[in-house]
Write a protein that holds these residues in place. Sequence first.
Motif, PDB file in Angstrom:
ATOM      1  N   VAL A 188      30.785   9.353 -17.937  1.00  0.00           N
ATOM      2  CA  VAL A 188      30.500  10.742 -17.202  1.00  0.00           C
ATOM      3  C   VAL A 188      29.454  11.357 -18.397  1.00  0.00           C
ATOM      4  CG1 VAL A 188      30.856  12.770 -15.935  1.00  0.00           C
ATOM      5  CG2 VAL A 188      32.344  11.143 -15.651  1.00  0.00           C
ATOM      6  N   ARG A 211      25.341  11.602 -17.873  1.00  0.00           N
ATOM      7  CA  ARG A 211      24.734  12.813 -18.073  1.00  0.00           C
ATOM      8  C   ARG A 211      24.093  13.768 -18.491  1.00  0.00           C
ATOM      9  NH1 ARG A 211      25.433  18.149 -20.459  1.00  0.00           N
ATOM     10  NH2 ARG A 211      26.151  17.166 -22.949  1.00  0.00           N
ATOM     11  N   GLU A 214      31.735  19.030 -14.998  1.00  0.00           N
ATOM     12  CA  GLU A 214      32.932  18.543 -14.942  1.00  0.00           C
ATOM     13  C   GLU A 214      33.902  19.175 -15.674  1.00  0.00           C
ATOM     14  OE1 GLU A 214      34.311  16.649 -17.776  1.00  0.00           O
ATOM     15  OE2 GLU A 214      32.667  16.770 -18.902  1.00  0.00           O
ATOM     16  N   VAL A 229      33.541  14.602  -9.702  1.00  0.00           N
ATOM     17  CA  VAL A 229      32.633  14.256 -10.696  1.00  0.00           C
ATOM     18  C   VAL A 229      31.954  13.120  -9.134  1.00  0.00           C
ATOM     19  CG1 VAL A 229      32.297  13.566 -12.354  1.00  0.00           C
ATOM     20  CG2 VAL A 229      34.101  15.332 -12.072  1.00  0.00           C
ATOM     21  N   PHE A 278      28.226   9.314 -12.415  1.00  0.00           N
ATOM     22  CA  PHE A 278      29.212   7.888 -13.539  1.00  0.00           C
ATOM     23  C   PHE A 278      28.380   7.380 -13.281  1.00  0.00           C
ATOM     24  CE2 PHE A 278      32.506   8.602 -10.144  1.00  0.00           C
ATOM     25  CZ  PHE A 278      32.223   7.450  -9.239  1.00  0.00           C
TER      26      PHE A 278
END
Length: 221
Positions: free
Chosen positions: A74, A78, A103, A159, A162
């Motif tokens: 993640v 990001r 997150e 979230v 990804f």
Amino acid sequence: MQDFSYPEHEKEAIYRVIAERRDMRHFLPDPVEPEVLAKILHAAHHAPSVGLMQPWRFIRITDVTTRKQIHQLVDQERMQTAQAIGDNENAARMAEFLRLKVEGILECGELIVVTLCDKREQHIFGRRTIPEMDIASVSCAIQNMWLTSRAEGLGMGWVSIFDPMTLGELLNMPAGAKPVAILCLGHVSSFYKEPMLVETGWKQAKPLADMVMENHWDNTK
């Protein structure tokens, strides 16, 4: 005409939980009680699905190493998202994004990956012209989890930052299956009064009037 509506106090509770649901990013490390988690997953499994295909699968992440690996995936996305924002808008907007907490993977009590099952092509009823109805069905399951979590006093955050293929490989998912959401679930010290992106000034929500049309598409909206 028979009245099938709920009593007023029960209707008020439904509208309240919808209004007070928040996409949470800040969590306490306290564990989620197993019986409450079971209720939330049962609520998800009661979601509607096109053709009763029930395409949702839930992977509960209990291994600390796997949780850290998911967090790394993640965080990598990001940074790539931040770069894309910088390229599309400007450096100031990129910096603003990087300041956002997106997150709570390492802090939340429970981490659940919600996925689409494989072999979805076998389900034709309701999907022949709109195959995306499988992900719509999974989204209904996730919404049930969100509302039930809020009713139980727990926070939940979705979230979506990804790479699906990389996460699928990490979780040993079969070809054709696809992760849709990483859900952070857990106790919180408080709920945001407004959606976090509104509170932080990232974006303002549009009013319902801008979304409702009649008979045809309204290009003035």
